[in-house]
Design an enzyme around this catalytic site. Sequence first.
Site, PDB file in Angstrom:
ATOM      1  N   LYS A  39      -6.210 -15.567  49.279  1.00 14.36           N
ATOM      2  CA  LYS A  39      -7.512 -15.441  49.946  1.00 14.36           C
ATOM      3  C   LYS A  39      -8.638 -16.147  49.178  1.00 14.36           C
ATOM      4  O   LYS A  39      -9.520 -16.741  49.800  1.00 14.36           O
ATOM      5  CB  LYS A  39      -7.870 -13.968  50.155  1.00 14.36           C
ATOM      6  CG  LYS A  39      -8.149 -13.179  48.884  1.00 14.36           C
ATOM      7  CD  LYS A  39      -8.472 -11.735  49.208  1.00 14.36           C
ATOM      8  CE  LYS A  39      -8.698 -10.920  47.950  1.00 14.36           C
ATOM      9  NZ  LYS A  39      -9.872 -11.337  47.182  1.00 14.36           N
ATOM     10  N   THR A  40      -8.617 -16.098  47.852  1.00 15.24           N
ATOM     11  CA  THR A  40      -9.677 -16.771  47.088  1.00 15.24           C
ATOM     12  C   THR A  40      -9.605 -18.276  47.300  1.00 15.24           C
ATOM     13  O   THR A  40     -10.633 -18.953  47.421  1.00 15.24           O
ATOM     14  CB  THR A  40      -9.553 -16.432  45.586  1.00 15.24           C
ATOM     15  OG1 THR A  40      -9.530 -15.008  45.433  1.00 15.24           O
ATOM     16  CG2 THR A  40     -10.718 -17.003  44.802  1.00 15.24           C
ATOM     17  N   ASP A 225     -16.181 -11.428  50.462  1.00 15.78           N
ATOM     18  CA  ASP A 225     -14.832 -11.108  49.990  1.00 15.78           C
ATOM     19  C   ASP A 225     -14.656  -9.592  49.955  1.00 15.78           C
ATOM     20  O   ASP A 225     -15.632  -8.842  49.842  1.00 15.78           O
ATOM     21  CB  ASP A 225     -14.641 -11.703  48.591  1.00 15.78           C
ATOM     22  CG  ASP A 225     -13.184 -11.711  48.163  1.00 15.78           C
ATOM     23  OD1 ASP A 225     -12.302 -11.486  49.011  1.00 15.78           O
ATOM     24  OD2 ASP A 225     -12.929 -11.967  46.969  1.00 15.78           O
ATOM     25  N   GLU A 226     -13.407  -9.128  50.034  1.00 18.58           N
ATOM     26  CA  GLU A 226     -13.072  -7.692  49.956  1.00 18.58           C
ATOM     27  C   GLU A 226     -13.893  -6.873  50.953  1.00 18.58           C
ATOM     28  O   GLU A 226     -14.443  -5.809  50.614  1.00 18.58           O
ATOM     29  CB  GLU A 226     -13.303  -7.164  48.526  1.00 18.58           C
ATOM     30  CG  GLU A 226     -12.528  -7.906  47.442  1.00 18.58           C
ATOM     31  CD  GLU A 226     -11.041  -7.598  47.412  1.00 18.58           C
ATOM     32  OE1 GLU A 226     -10.549  -6.910  48.329  1.00 18.58           O
ATOM     33  OE2 GLU A 226     -10.367  -8.065  46.481  1.00 18.58           O
ATOM     34  N   GLN A 256      -5.452  -2.500  52.098  1.00 22.89           N
ATOM     35  CA  GLN A 256      -5.819  -2.336  50.687  1.00 22.89           C
ATOM     36  C   GLN A 256      -7.176  -1.652  50.527  1.00 22.89           C
ATOM     37  O   GLN A 256      -7.828  -1.782  49.491  1.00 22.89           O
ATOM     38  CB  GLN A 256      -5.823  -3.693  49.981  1.00 22.89           C
ATOM     39  CG  GLN A 256      -4.447  -4.353  49.939  1.00 22.89           C
ATOM     40  CD  GLN A 256      -4.426  -5.606  49.096  1.00 22.89           C
ATOM     41  OE1 GLN A 256      -4.509  -5.559  47.873  1.00 22.89           O
ATOM     42  NE2 GLN A 256      -4.304  -6.748  49.751  1.00 22.89           N
ATOM     43  N   ARG A 605       2.016  -5.213  43.830  1.00 21.69           N
ATOM     44  CA  ARG A 605       1.665  -5.811  42.540  1.00 21.69           C
ATOM     45  C   ARG A 605       2.902  -6.422  41.882  1.00 21.69           C
ATOM     46  O   ARG A 605       2.778  -7.248  40.988  1.00 21.69           O
ATOM     47  CB  ARG A 605       1.087  -4.765  41.561  1.00 21.69           C
ATOM     48  CG  ARG A 605      -0.185  -4.032  41.957  1.00 21.69           C
ATOM     49  CD  ARG A 605      -1.268  -4.931  42.417  1.00 21.69           C
ATOM     50  NE  ARG A 605      -1.264  -5.044  43.869  1.00 21.69           N
ATOM     51  CZ  ARG A 605      -1.938  -5.933  44.562  1.00 21.69           C
ATOM     52  NH1 ARG A 605      -2.680  -6.824  43.938  1.00 21.69           N
ATOM     53  NH2 ARG A 605      -1.886  -5.972  45.882  1.00 21.69           N
TER      54      ARG A 605
END
Length: 729
Positions: A39-40, A225-226, A256, A605
């Site tokens: 995503k970044t 973002d987020e 998330q 993770r």
Amino acid sequence: MPADAAIDALLEGLNPPQRDAVVHGEGPLLILAGAGSGKTRVLTHRIAYLLRTGQAKPSEILAITFTNKAASEMRERVELLVGRATRAMWVMTFHAACARMLRADAHRLGYTRQFTIYDSADQRRLIKKCLDDLDVDVKRFTPRAMQSQISDAKNKLRSPEDYRQLVGSFFEQTVADVYDLYERELHRSNAMDFDDLLVRSVNLLEMFQEVRDRYSAAFRWIMVDEYQDTNHVQYRWLQLLTGDHRNLAVVGDDAQSIYGFRGADIKNILNFEDDYPDAHVVKLEQNYRSTQTILDAANAVISNNRGQMTKHLWTDVGEGDPVRVREMADEHAESRFVTAEVNRLVDEGVSRAEIAIFYRTNAQSRVLEDMLVRAGVGYQIIGGTKFYERAEIKDAVNYLTFLVNPQDGTAFTRIANSPRRGLGQTSMSRVLAHAASMGMTVWDAAIDDIPGLATAARKSLERFMSTMTRLKERVEGGAPVAQLLQELLEETGYKEALEAERTIEAQGRLENLEELVRVTQEYDANNPEGNIGEFLQQIALLADADTIRDDEGLVTLMTLHNAKGLEFPIVFIIGMEDGTFPHSRSIEEGNIDEERRLAYVGLTRAMRDLTLTYARRRGAFGGSMGGPTIRSRFLDEIPRDLTDQRQRLSAGFPAPGRVASWAGAAQASAEVAGDTDGSVFRIGEDVVHSKLGEGVVTGLEPGGIVVVRFAGDGSERKLMADYAPLKRR
């Protein structure tokens, strides 16, 4: 490089959905970015694409993140793509962007441009003043409790008047009074707290159309973002800024969203398409981090949540190994197993830095830390503090220390005003000076007539030492350490002060203290003739891990909440039992969905190896030892064919499925191997071999084979349980 060639180079290497998100033009855009989906990369390339194609000028871009670290990383990555143009952009956190707006326009709200920003400590000091002015008992209604309630109200854009309309208890009535006075005092001091930066910015945009028009025109392209972590005030701020051009691109993953306890509102992302019916939606489902088996396990767990935005993570990394599921006798066996596995992996050439161990609450790390220290395994705790270094644990230990060592001035100064009793540094210094000048112990000085001590401080000191004297009598009477610690936490008001805070952080501190009580219970059980002095010596040795060598890297320990955004090749998640994870509080409050999202975060993770452990019995906080458990419902939501339990089923081992009773919980186990007299070995159990010495069971295989790692030479051997000279230690 020609413009077209530069654009082609920018898009090269993006998968089709990533490219779709990057090249989207005007209008609302929702990028549903699954874990590890890049995503970044998409955000930074989208900014660069808008600039390269001439759709945006650098000064027209506002990119919002949640942390200064994330903002700095994004700025650096964009600069690599577009050069110095980043200097004209606003790439920053919500709070930083709002503070910059307010420096220019706060005078419209009655502040000067030089307004002060209060941090948490400043806030609590002002709230304490308000409580005193209102003649409110600060022990019953603590500044921290007031601060938490006021912050929550501001994050929901509730003014003191709005909050007062919702009052339903005496506590809330008190909050309303304090909130009202606190706001007036803040304004009188030309100050704002961190929540005000957001709230006042919204006020500014709502009340002054020309300000709103100016910023809306200036920031024609806004990216966030987020987005799943935004709260109501952040949502409203974005609405006001994008109301005219509607060029809002948000990146997030509802699966998330794990910060509801901090005020994050998952509805912001779930309702995005209702807010913007013409929104373009892009799903980033290709994962670049984990094996397909791990992703399938995470997909299966999260599919049990209601009202989610469907997506299915996939990868071309490969299928990978099955998820390992291990049942243990108790938390000690669990920690022995994990420690032995870490040593095995290191022996095989794995760096400790590649290994992470996750747990639901901070208190769970204690047994694991003890085991790692004894085994000489270097570790670090991310986003937290090592168990014996936590403030509340140090306080409790110093209370015990002062009871057995009346000369310890350091212990006295740490505990005399913790919790707050009105004994400041000056008063404590007078006690120490009196002890030194009179040649007496600090304890005797504290109960003596100290010259120059103010009347209020004298009374507080008398009450404190009266309590300590009663506790000292219990020590001299031979009280067990656990009993003494429990009485100490109650009688000194320490536990009550934490309970009065009514915050998640205070609840965590209470859980840590309950874990310390468990440490003392274990000590009492193993040392019937023991005493407090010996106990303190034992934990001092455990706490001193400075001699551990870290040349092989450090194993990482952290809570699942702190694991978000990170990745590790090898992951262990311990404590997979209902009541531990999902947490009992979430079960009681009916908030299992957020716990399940937390499980999804934990699973995703792991890059290649994932091990999940649970214990049949786990020490009950502050109560009896070894409470029986039921394995976590999240384990049973993972299809069995994705785990290594499938082999055991085919070999005739019983399935460790859901159990309907405590008795069933004790009986159901796939992790057993029979020996000749019908007894069993279990993973994590300490054993002794007549020739090879002491070891720990690290695995069990079909056919009655038990795998043991021996302490003497570090070797791991496969032995036939029926024939090997192997006994429990």
